[in-house]
Design a protein around this motif. Structure first.
Motif, short mmCIF file in Angstrom:
data_model
loop_
_atom_site.label_atom_id
_atom_site.label_comp_id
_atom_site.label_asym_id
_atom_site.label_seq_id
_atom_site.Cartn_x
_atom_site.Cartn_y
_atom_site.Cartn_z
N THR A 180 12.36 -8.79 5.64
CA THR A 180 11.92 -8.89 4.25
C THR A 180 12.19 -7.61 3.47
O THR A 180 12.19 -6.51 4.02
CB THR A 180 10.42 -9.20 4.18
N ILE A 181 12.37 -7.78 2.17
CA ILE A 181 12.63 -6.65 1.28
C ILE A 181 11.36 -5.84 1.04
O ILE A 181 11.44 -4.66 0.67
CB ILE A 181 13.21 -7.15 -0.07
N ASP A 182 10.18 -6.43 1.27
CA ASP A 182 8.96 -5.78 0.81
C ASP A 182 7.83 -5.67 1.84
O ASP A 182 7.00 -4.78 1.74
CB ASP A 182 8.41 -6.53 -0.42
N LYS A 183 7.79 -6.50 2.85
CA LYS A 183 6.61 -6.64 3.70
C LYS A 183 6.29 -5.37 4.50
O LYS A 183 7.18 -4.65 4.93
CB LYS A 183 6.81 -7.83 4.64
N ASP A 184 4.98 -5.14 4.70
CA ASP A 184 4.42 -4.09 5.54
C ASP A 184 4.58 -2.68 4.95
O ASP A 184 4.56 -1.69 5.69
CB ASP A 184 5.01 -4.13 6.95
N GLN A 185 4.70 -2.60 3.65
CA GLN A 185 4.79 -1.30 2.96
C GLN A 185 3.45 -0.96 2.32
O GLN A 185 2.76 -1.84 1.77
CB GLN A 185 5.86 -1.38 1.87
N TRP A 186 3.07 0.30 2.36
CA TRP A 186 1.96 0.79 1.55
C TRP A 186 2.54 1.28 0.23
O TRP A 186 3.15 2.35 0.18
CB TRP A 186 1.19 1.90 2.26
N ALA A 187 2.38 0.49 -0.83
CA ALA A 187 3.00 0.81 -2.12
C ALA A 187 2.06 1.68 -2.94
O ALA A 187 0.87 1.38 -3.06
CB ALA A 187 3.32 -0.48 -2.87
N LYS A 188 2.61 2.76 -3.53
CA LYS A 188 1.82 3.66 -4.36
C LYS A 188 1.57 3.03 -5.71
O LYS A 188 2.47 2.58 -6.39
CB LYS A 188 2.54 5.00 -4.54
N LYS A 189 0.29 3.00 -6.10
CA LYS A 189 -0.10 2.40 -7.37
C LYS A 189 -0.83 3.44 -8.22
O LYS A 189 -0.76 4.63 -7.95
CB LYS A 189 -1.01 1.18 -7.10
N ASP A 190 -1.53 2.98 -9.24
CA ASP A 190 -2.23 3.85 -10.17
C ASP A 190 -3.56 4.31 -9.56
O ASP A 190 -4.60 3.69 -9.75
CB ASP A 190 -2.47 3.10 -11.49
N GLY A 191 -3.50 5.40 -8.79
CA GLY A 191 -4.71 5.94 -8.19
C GLY A 191 -5.07 5.36 -6.84
O GLY A 191 -6.16 5.64 -6.32
N TYR A 192 -4.22 4.56 -6.24
CA TYR A 192 -4.50 3.98 -4.93
C TYR A 192 -3.19 3.51 -4.31
O TYR A 192 -2.13 3.57 -4.93
CB TYR A 192 -5.47 2.80 -5.05
N HIS A 193 -3.25 3.08 -3.07
CA HIS A 193 -2.11 2.46 -2.39
C HIS A 193 -2.47 1.02 -2.05
O HIS A 193 -3.62 0.72 -1.70
CB HIS A 193 -1.74 3.22 -1.12
N LYS A 194 -1.49 0.15 -2.14
CA LYS A 194 -1.68 -1.29 -1.91
C LYS A 194 -0.85 -1.71 -0.71
O LYS A 194 0.35 -1.41 -0.63
CB LYS A 194 -1.23 -2.06 -3.16
N LEU A 195 -1.47 -2.41 0.23
CA LEU A 195 -0.75 -2.90 1.39
C LEU A 195 0.01 -4.17 1.04
O LEU A 195 -0.59 -5.17 0.65
CB LEU A 195 -1.71 -3.18 2.56
#
Length: 768
Positions: free
Chosen positions: A395-410
């Protein structure tokens, strides 16, 4: 996965949204001719009378000619078999491997299209149609044009309303029109899904032979051959057997029995996969898969999920109760071996068997959720030792901790927000390039698990950005959608065609071009609305649990002020995906009852990473506020365009569908924000927060009033767009969305009367 074809077919026909209806509407859905546009220098206009021809002895040529002729008639081109002005499709074999490449040679009175496969013929006519649609006139460029795609294989789910489950692939449930709709979106391959026991007949283990083997094989062969006429190949996502420990085959041949599978609903039952190290088990896999591709050589290949589901091995979902700490499986034969060695040997045996029957077939290994058992989280060792015969799909996206606005999203699953590429995929690509192995990339074209209750999320900039990242990986093929909704024929899916066939165009160019083509003078307004929807998509703070809660149920999700003793049957569903933990062909999951309502908050610590001391739900609610705000801004822009009037000549239905869909997304986000805010307040009250129970209840009351208004405003959307009804999509496994909405409004009105009386606020509005 269980299936009830008759129910879905009847409901779709009643709603006038059968596969055939969607196809007739969508194959050329953006076609309209501007009679003020005529050929310029270096262009040829198909004026007067033309003849479309080709060798009708070639399988699929008749269908291609009929399709292009239909398009030209829509473009108001006169056609006659007697005309000397010709468009000719020529299938020329040059001894090379089949490709989708084609050549168009155009001069006054004659357009010759040459390809080496029927897939190339279909690719050429889709290219011609899109170029004419862009010009809004039946005009082609003079001279010679040679085109080839960036990737040769573009795989998707079946169109909306068409069946994808084996073995029921008859024309009644998977029509030729379904394949025609796929190819018009640049999709030349389709996934099938289901148990490979449906295609099992062998001498060694007759207990496994399927009673309907002959019929199942004949139906599959027919479907593959019908698909082939449109240049479409079928790719089988094979699901391995999971059998009771008392099954006759295990009683007679205990060496076949592998690990016990964890998670079965019936705790007294012991379900096992086949042992992935047993020579007899491996021989069975070989025999079944080789026979399958001998019987149906038209199949494009196998997609083997070896991570957390589908193509089972003893490390996939073992019951580890009672095993030693650190154990990866309870199978005594596999326990002493490294998981990567076992899995890659199973893949090698399978691929060699397939290639003995069909050398050109692709066998793809997909490590979806392989972190459950792999030696490293990114499955790098699995890639390093991948057999040469096996392609890699990830997958292009799965299992990444993405940096967001003040937090990280799994990004624990497919996302409508994060566009990739994930770090694990980039690391795998480096190894694959060193090995000279082929890469296939999995994406979600139009949706994500944050919002898969809709056909597509109208966030064109974000969708185009994800397609750009897919293209940047330089894949051999793309799997652009799992089987959540059904291929819809939207601009979201069409972007994939432009990315594949027009590599000179970037994401912004494609988005602008589609807006100008479809909405003319309103293009800027549409681009602005899509930008707001793209920002909205980027504000989902987490990927929610599967198939439940307000993100999935939408505005029909209830908001319960009072605890009720009754079950609320209107909100009960059959969660078919839980079949993964059940015995093959089991009906038990259909008998289970599951509420789709979120009546309490869940722990976000595994879904988000925040600084210590930060309230997770306060951050999530802030993000949902912003998501709803940007979607609301988009709705206002659509309303402004509608008030100005859609440009003459542009189908009003095209704009209205986009407008309804965006408002539905907005209403869903309002419900989601209200639901979680409401539940958050309930938890504070339950905790006895000192702020004051009465004031918190006033806030809950205000939320409930706002949600009642939101629910009532959503009612016309379901009436206008019946395809939003969850009951249509999931074959009766999910309750009717309009029915749920009606019940929700009834419950809210009752609860509001109760709470208003309790607080002495009848007729008064509390501030949130």
């Amino acid at each position: 996965m269980m299936h009830n074809s008759f129910l879905i077919r009847d409901r779709l026909l009643a709603a006038n949204h059968s596969p055939m209806h969607r196809q007739r509407r969508n194959a050329h859905r953006w076609v309209y001719r501007d009679k003020g546009i005529h050929a310029a220098s270096g262009e040829i206009e198909l004026s007067e009378v033309w003849n479309v021809k080709g060798d009708l002895q070639v399988s699929g040529m008749k269908e291609a000619i009929e399709d292009f002729s239909e398009f030209l008639r829509i473009m108001e081109v006169d056609l006659s078999d007697d005309s000397e002005q010709t468009v000719e499709f020529l299938l020329a074999s040059d001894g090379e491997e089949e490709t989708l490449a084609f050549e168009i040679s155009a001069e006054a009175g004659r357009i010759l299209i040459t390809a080496t496969s029927i897939g190339g013929i279909w690719s050429s006519l889709v290219y011609l149609e899109k170029m004419m649609m862009q010009k809004k006139a039946p005009i082609v460029s003079a001279g010679i044009v040679c085109k080839q795609p960036r990737w040769n294989t573009q795989i998707s789910q079946a169109p909306f309303g068409a069946n994808f489950l084996v073995p029921d692939l008859s024309p009644e449930y998977l029509s030729d029109d379904a394949f025609r709709q796929l190819i018009h979106q640049g999709i030349n391959a389709m996934t099938l899904y289901g148990d490979w026991l449906c295609y099992t007949r062998n001498e060694s283990f007759p207990e496994l032979n399927h009673a309907d083997y002959d019929q199942n094989i004949a139906t599959l062969r027919d479907a593959a051959q019908r698909a082939g006429k449109y240049g479409v190949k079928l790719y089988y996502v094979a699901v391995s057997p999971k059998l009771d420990s008392k099954h006759p085959v295990f009683q007679r041949s205990p060496q076949l029995r592998g690990s016990k599978i964890a998670g079965n609903m019936d705790k007294a039952q012991s379900i096992h996969c086949f042992c992935s190290s047993s020579e007899d088990s491996l021989a069975l896999h070989e025999e079944v898969m080789e026979n399958l591709f001998q019987e149906v050589p038209e199949l494009g290949g196998l997609i083997l999920i070896v991570g957390g589901e589908s193509y089972y091995h003893c490390f996939m979902r073992p019951d580890l109760e009672g095993t030693a700490p650190g154990a990866k499986t309870d199978c005594p034969v596999c326990a002493g071996r490294k998981p990567e060695d076992v899995v890659n040997h199973l893949l090698k045996v399978t691929a060699e068997a397939v290639h003995r029957a069909q050398p050109q077939a692709a066998v793809m290994a997909w490590p979806y959720s392989a972190f459950r058992w792999s030696s490293d989280e990114a499955q790098l060792e699995l890639v390093q030792t991948l057999p040469d015969e096996v392609d890699w799909l990830n997958t292009i996206d799965k299992d990444q901790w993405a940096k967001k606005d003040g937090y990280h999203k799994l990004i624990w699953d497919y996302s409508v927000d994060y566009t990739g590429p994930a770090d694990n995929l980039l690391a795998q690509i480096n190894i694959l390039q060193d090995k000279n192995s082929r890469l296939f990339v999995k994406s979600e074209t139009a949706i994500g698990l944050e919002a898969f209750h809709i056909p597509y999320f109208p966030s064109m900039q974000r969708i185009a950005e994800k397609w750009s990242h897919v293209r940047d990986t330089q894949p051999s093929g793309v799997l652009q959608a799992w089987m959540f909704f059904g291929m819809w024929g939207s601009r979201a899916e069409e972007i994939g065609w432009w990315m594949n066939w027009m590599p000179e165009l970037d994401a912004a160019n494609i988005v602008r071009m589609l807006a100008e083509r479809d909405f003319g003078k309103h293009a800027e307004g549409m681009i602005a609305a899509w930008a707001n929807m793209s920002e909205s998509a980027g504000r989902y703070p987490f990927i929610p649990p599967y198939f439940s809660g307000p993100e999935f149920i939408g505005p029909a999700h209830p908001l319960l002020l009072r605890q009720r003793a009754d079950e609320l049957p209107e909100f009960i569903a059959e969660l078919y995906f839980l079949q993964e933990m059940e015995e093959t062909f089991s009906e038990s999951i259909r008998m289970a009852r599951h509420s789709v309502v979120h009546s309490q908050l869940f722990d976000l610590k595994g879904m988000m990473r925040l600084e210590a001391g930060t309230d997770y739900w306060e951050v999530a609610l802030r993000e949902f506020d912003k998501a709803a705000y940007y979607a609301g801004e988009a709705v206002k822009q659509y309303e402004a365009i509608a008030a100005a009037g859609v440009q003459e000549g542009v189908p009003g239905e095209l704009f209205r569908e986009e407008q309804v869909l965006s408002e539905f997304v907005y209403r869903t986000l309002v419900t989601t924000r209200n639901t979680y805010h409401f539940l958050h307040l309930k938890e504070r009250i339950k905790a006895g927060e000192a702020a004051g129970q009465k004031e918190l209840k006033k806030q809950m009351l205000a939320i409930a009033r706002a949600e009642l208004d939101n629910a009532k405003r959503a009612e016309p959307l379901y009436a206008e767009a019946p395809w939003l009804d969850l009951a249509l999509r999931f074959e009766g496994l999910f309750p009717s969305s309009p029915m749920m909405l009606k019940k929700k409004i009834e419950l809210l009105q009752e609860d509001l009367t109760f709470l208003e009386g309790e607080l002495g606020l009848m007729g008064h509005v509390a501030e949130v």
